[in-house]
Design a protein around this motif. Structure first.
Motif, PDB file in Angstrom:
ATOM      1  N   LEU A 859       0.801  -1.221   0.000  1.00  0.00           N
ATOM      2  CA  LEU A 859       0.000   0.000   0.000  1.00  0.00           C
ATOM      3  C   LEU A 859       0.837   1.275   0.000  1.00  0.00           C
ATOM      4  CD1 LEU A 859      -3.047  -0.883   2.265  1.00  0.00           C
ATOM      5  CD2 LEU A 859      -2.961  -0.646  -0.216  1.00  0.00           C
ATOM      6  N   ARG A 860       1.967   1.254   0.732  1.00  0.00           N
ATOM      7  CA  ARG A 860       2.738   2.500   0.774  1.00  0.00           C
ATOM      8  C   ARG A 860       3.250   2.858  -0.619  1.00  0.00           C
ATOM      9  NH1 ARG A 860       7.663   1.824  -0.639  1.00  0.00           N
ATOM     10  NH2 ARG A 860       7.573   3.992  -1.277  1.00  0.00           N
ATOM     11  N   SER A 861       3.574   1.866  -1.414  1.00  0.00           N
ATOM     12  CA  SER A 861       4.034   2.215  -2.766  1.00  0.00           C
ATOM     13  C   SER A 861       2.860   2.517  -3.679  1.00  0.00           C
ATOM     14  CB  SER A 861       4.910   1.106  -3.338  1.00  0.00           C
ATOM     15  OG  SER A 861       4.126   0.021  -3.781  1.00  0.00           O
ATOM     16  N   ILE A 862       1.746   1.858  -3.448  1.00  0.00           N
ATOM     17  CA  ILE A 862       0.569   2.141  -4.290  1.00  0.00           C
ATOM     18  C   ILE A 862       0.080   3.564  -4.051  1.00  0.00           C
ATOM     19  CG2 ILE A 862      -1.863   1.566  -4.668  1.00  0.00           C
ATOM     20  CD1 ILE A 862      -1.101  -1.365  -4.045  1.00  0.00           C
ATOM     21  N   PHE A 863       0.119   3.979  -2.810  1.00  0.00           N
ATOM     22  CA  PHE A 863      -0.313   5.351  -2.493  1.00  0.00           C
ATOM     23  C   PHE A 863       0.806   6.369  -2.682  1.00  0.00           C
ATOM     24  CE2 PHE A 863      -3.428   3.410   0.848  1.00  0.00           C
ATOM     25  CZ  PHE A 863      -4.243   2.951  -0.186  1.00  0.00           C
ATOM     26  N   ILE A 864       1.998   5.884  -2.894  1.00  0.00           N
ATOM     27  CA  ILE A 864       3.196   6.717  -3.001  1.00  0.00           C
ATOM     28  C   ILE A 864       3.349   7.594  -1.756  1.00  0.00           C
ATOM     29  CG2 ILE A 864       4.622   8.075  -4.586  1.00  0.00           C
ATOM     30  CD1 ILE A 864       2.754   7.392  -6.811  1.00  0.00           C
ATOM     31  N   VAL A 865       3.310   6.928  -0.617  1.00  0.00           N
ATOM     32  CA  VAL A 865       3.561   7.623   0.652  1.00  0.00           C
ATOM     33  C   VAL A 865       4.647   6.855   1.402  1.00  0.00           C
ATOM     34  CG1 VAL A 865       1.210   8.536   0.826  1.00  0.00           C
ATOM     35  CG2 VAL A 865       1.734   6.294   1.811  1.00  0.00           C
ATOM     36  N   SER A 866       5.036   7.359   2.572  1.00  0.00           N
ATOM     37  CA  SER A 866       6.146   6.719   3.270  1.00  0.00           C
ATOM     38  C   SER A 866       5.727   5.545   4.143  1.00  0.00           C
ATOM     39  CB  SER A 866       6.897   7.748   4.120  1.00  0.00           C
ATOM     40  OG  SER A 866       7.790   8.455   3.276  1.00  0.00           O
TER      41      SER A 866
END
Length: 932
Positions: A859-866
């Motif tokens: 999810l962190r990469s899908i949302f492009i967040v940390s």
RNA sequence: GGAGGGUUGGGCGAGCGGUUGAAGCCGACCGACUUAUAAUCGGAUGUACGUGUCGCACCACCUACCGAGGGUUCAAAUCCCUCACCCUCCGCCA
């Protein structure tokens, strides 16, 4: 350490800036040098053929938006059929004969023309046509249209002319050809027929006369008060000289007519609406309306010609008006177009007793030998003498004049050649054939059906120089028509070698087979016909001259594709030519497009100043943008063209180009032969991309198949923008850039984008022909066709279809939308800048929790967040509650962790290593791999 | 005059009886980023009238609007009718 150097950033020499205006000619040159069209022909030899037959544009002037649109549309179809696995050759053609060229040559030659032989004039016409064919050929090629440009079909090529003669011979021999009269514009000083375009309307002073025609038929039975009275019907004309040819009087079926008794006990019939003004004109003070007459009661009754002992029949015609005259229109079917049509309707002779020089022929009593305009006086005198002239007055009106000698012209009927619509059942056979053809859009069928159903016989003769002669002879002795298969073959054979000019240069004896004699009287002396054929017959037989004649082509064609005006034109004439000789249509499908109009939907006219020339657009935008325009607009309706539309398209183009460039950049180090990751081992997101690709591929291939090119464009563009640029590519950026170059994670993404590019570049090719081929040259494959246009579409890959996977991701994408909304809110409040500054906490219902649990790590990469935390919705105190997804709360807070200098993700592991204290654990691992 | 077609928001276009004030994209607007950079990402984005205690701004709600007007239907951008405008054809123009 500069960690940027350790990233796998995209790298490609493929330029971002298209520079189409400069690059297109270079690409065209490359195609030319490599012989691209020939290569395509060779590679597709033996495949199922797809036959699009080109309708020939007229070889006059530069191309305009309409012709450009049409040619590009054809090119898109051919390229897409070609890439779909057909052998789809394209032989462009030109219509070369005809009045417009002859007229232009006339103008250029001026008075010199009068001293030139017909053959000489024809030579000038040929040169003129050749000049514009060359110009248009280059203009068409510049659009990126591939075809057999060096061997097009020209209706003036000798073998083509021979085909025209052979096909015409079939009509002549099967009894369809008839000779009959028809009125045309005629200049009596130039002794030539004129086209509408050669007629100029000028003010002219004429003598107009009111003339009484005594009724023969007795009106007493229908209208008792008229019993035994002397009744006249009164006509008005501005051309007294046509009176000797009068055969009818026309009334309007819906107007009211009256019978009026005047002082000398005579009764006159005229329109009620004109009664007062007429009586005033005649100087009749007292009169009495005896009867109101219904035109229907008068129909087919007879009056007597005032000068000759013959009837003039009363007919009904809708064009009669009350603007002038009496409402009773003098009708001479030999001297007027409307008169002629009325005459045909009522079966009245086409009587035109006037010769080439405008003199009355011998059967005109009183006026034989008089030139018609001079005869006006004599006719009026004679009418006065017999007491038929009611009134004479001078009027000025617009009258047609010859464009060259400026003299007034006359309307005169002459012997013409017709192809009968009935004799061999041509009309019915054509109507039947229409029903076996597929018309796209479907209303085309009704349109052409109605035209064929109601059209008159086809007048195929023209009194002109620049065309194919009507190759028949007459016996000089008995005027017998001389035509036979042997003669047709003989002449066609000569024309095939020497051109149709021989008809004009050679004598009858040299044109006929030796020892020809008249079957009627046995005479051996003949006279050749001097008329030429309607040029619609020329192009109408193109299916025979081209599709049947070239061994790599077939007839009937799969497709004819022209503007909707061609229902009257080429579709129509081709249908008649083909049905009349083969009893089938020359096409299986007919596709029509609308007309190019301006941004406001108005037709483009020089006078309106809204004309846009293709050349201008090519110089400013490039042909590629024009091609995109052709594809993007729904051609079934009018096709709008404006600066704004082109601006939009240019931006869409840039987007697609740049997306491909990005793909190329990230494939820089990828060799599909060795680096490809098997589908099953790919990351799920990459498999998602391949699934979406299959959907796109399927949809676009279907759209090509159904000629829905605007759907092709919209689908391709949407895929680039939505699926790729803003979603997939944005997410895999992190993986592509930061993972070890050869890692499976990275190779997995590269496998996907490689496949995407392979499919995309092909799907784009029929439309964005230049750019796709440019991209093609930057794609690295062990083996590849020299051009994308010589390759095939990628078939839909069913093993990459996983609807279940797509459904799962639909949910994820929906949630992602809520997250980005929340991120934007945080950005507004300046809590974060880049999305990677954020830590996201999702409050989830148990269903959502279950759905997302498998994706916890992604999810962190899908949302492009940390970082992404998932907790039960009730445990999340604050956060944004989604109003589109129930059971979802999103909380965004700035990450408390330091930012990795390499991958920009905020991570608690930063600082754990001494050699690379500013880098996260993930990057550290990569660095260690790279450095060792 | 006759024959055929069309008219959806600034643009391209979906939609062809209900979930549609109307998909999607683009544009114009605001913002982010500087690891696709003359690029990329995100967000918001029709008009009018009325109501919400006065005015302005904003917001919320209501109603109307898919060329115009009528009709059918429980329900219409979608079916029917009328009108307006636009395009094509009706040439010895192609």
């Amino acid at each position: 350490m500069d960690y940027k150097q350790t990233l796998n950033l995209p790298k490609t020499p493929f330029p971002m800036k298209a520079n189409l205006v400069k690059k297109e000619p270079e690409i065209l040159e490359r195609w030319e040098e490599m012989g691209l069209y020939e290569i395509i022909r060779q590679t597709s030899e033996g495949r199922k053929r797809y036959m699009l037959h080109d309708g020939p544009p007229y070889a006059n002037g530069h191309i305009h938006m309409g012709t450009a649109f049409n040619k590009i549309l054809k090119d898109i179809i051919l390229k897409s059929r070609q890439m779909a696995g057909f052998d789809a050759p394209y032989v462009p053609g030109w219509d070369c004969h005809g009045l417009p060229i002859e007229h232009r040559v006339d103008q250029e030659l001026g008075p010199r023309k009068l001293e030139m032989s017909q053959a000489e004039i024809r030579r000038y016409c040929r040169e003129y046509a050749e000049k514009y064919i060359e110009i248009q050929r280059n203009e068409f090629k510049r659009l990126g249209v591939l075809g057999e440009w060096e061997n097009p079909y020209l209706t003036m090529n000798f073998p083509y002319e021979a085909t025209i003669i052979r096909e015409f011979g079939k009509f002549a021999l099967n009894g369809s050809l008839m000779r009959s009269k028809k009125p045309i514009y005629w200049c009596i000083s130039c002794k030539t027929a004129l086209a509408e375009a050669e007629v100029e309307y000028e003010e002219h002073s004429s003598t107009s006369i009111f003339v009484k025609f005594p009724m023969i038929s007795d009106l007493g039975r229908a209208y008792g008060t008229l019993k035994g009275k002397e009744v006249f019907i009164v006509i008005w004309t501005t051309t007294p000289w046509t009176l000797p040819a009068n055969l009818a009087i026309a009334l309007h079926p819906d107007l009211e007519y009256v019978a009026v008794e005047t002082e000398n006990n005579q009764v006159m019939i005229l329109a009620k609406g004109l009664l007062d003004v007429c009586m005033d004109t005649f100087g009749i003070k007292s009169y009495e309306i005896l009867e109101r007459l219904k035109p229907a009661d008068l129909e087919n009754l007879k009056a007597r010609h005032p000068l000759y002992d013959r009837p003039s029949v009363i007919v009904l015609a809708p064009y009669v008006t009350l603007e002038a005259g009496t409402g009773c229109v003098h009708t001479a079917p030999g001297h007027g177009r409307e008169d002629y049509e009325t005459g045909v309707e009522y079966g009245i002779d086409v009587y035109s007793p006037v010769d080439d020089s405008g003199r009355f022929t011998n059967d005109v009593e009183y006026f034989a030998g008089l030139e018609v305009f001079a005869a006006n006086r004599a006719i009026n005198d004679k009418l006065t003498e017999v007491g038929a002239l009611l009134k004479e007055e001078e009027i000025t009106h617009e009258y047609p004049h010859c464009w060259r000698c400026k003299n007034p012209v006359i309307f005169r009927s002459t012997e013409q050649w017709f192809i009968s619509m009935e004799k061999n059942n041509l009309r019915q056979n054509a109507l039947d054939a229409i029903n076996r053809v597929s018309w796209i859009p479907s209303w085309g069928q009704e349109r052409i059906y109605n035209m064929i159903a109601s059209r008159p016989d086809w007048c195929v003769s023209r009194q002109r120089a620049w065309g194919v002669p009507i190759t028949v002879f007459f016996c000089k002795e008995c005027d017998q028509l001389i035509i036979s298969q042997e003669i047709v073959d003989h002449i066609a054979g000569m024309v095939e070698k020497l051109g149709a000019d021989i008809w004009f240069t050679e004598s009858e004896e040299d044109l006929l087979p030796p020892a020809t004699s008249c079957p009627n009287c046995g005479s051996g002396r003949f006279r050749k016909e001097t008329d030429i054929l309607d040029v619609w017959f020329d192009s109408g037989v193109s299916f025979a001259a081209v599709m049947e004649n070239r061994e790599y082509l077939d007839s009937p064609s799969d497709l004819y594709l022209e503007g909707s005006d061609q229902h009257r034109g080429w579709f129509h004439s081709s249908l008649l030519c083909s049905v009349g000789t083969r009893n089938e249509a020359p096409y299986k499908n007919v596709l029509t497009h609308g007309f190019v109009v301006d941004g406001a939907g108005k037709a483009m006219h020089k006078s309106a100043g809204n004309v846009i020339a293709p050349d201008e657009l090519i110089r400013n935008y490039g042909a590629e943008i024009l091609r995109l325009w052709v594809a993007g607009e729904d051609y079934r309706n009018n096709i709008r063209l404006s600066k704004e539309i082109l601006q939009r398209l240019t931006e869409a183009y840039r987007r697609m180009r740049n997306t491909c460039r990005y793909l190329l950049g990230n494939l820089n180090d990828f060799d599909p032969e060795t680096d490809r990751v098997p589908y099953r081992q790919m990351e799920e997101l990459d498999r998602w991309a391949l699934n979406r690709l299959q959907e796109l591929n399927q949809r676009v291939l279907g759209a090509y198949d159904n000629f829905n090119f605007h759907l092709v464009y919209h689908n391709l563009h949407n895929f680039c923008v939505l699926d790729l640029s803003s979603f997939y590519l944005d997410i895999i950026k992190d993986r592509l850039y930061t993972s070890p170059q050869k890692s499976v994670a990275r190779r997995s993404a590269q496998t996907a984008i490689n496949e995407i590019l392979e499919v995309l570049v092909r799907l784009m090719a029929p439309i964005l022909s230049f750019t796709s081929d440019e991209i093609w040259q930057y794609m690295k494959r062990a083996e590849q066709a020299p051009s994308v246009h010589a390759d095939l579409f990628v078939p839909v890959n069913d093993t990459h279809k996983d609807p279940e996977l797509l459904r799962r991701w639909e949910g994820i994408i929906e949630i992602r939308g809520e997250v980005t909304k929340a991120l934007e809110l945080a950005r507004r409040e300046k809590t974060i800048g880049h999305s990677l500054d954020a830590s996201v906490t999702l409050g989830l219902s148990s269903e959502l929790m279950e759905m997302l649990s498998a994706y916890r790590d992604q999810l962190r990469s899908i949302f492009i967040v940390s970082s992404v935390d998932m907790i039960e919705i009730d445990r999340l105190e604050d956060g944004l509650e989604s109003d589109t997804i129930s059971g979802l709360k999103v909380k965004v807070s700035p990450s408390i962790d330091p930012k990795c200098e390499r991958c920009w993700v905020h991570d608690p592991t930063i600082g754990e290593d001494n050699t690379h204290p500013t880098v996260c654990k993930r990057c550290l691992k990569v660095l260690n791999e790279i450095i060792t």
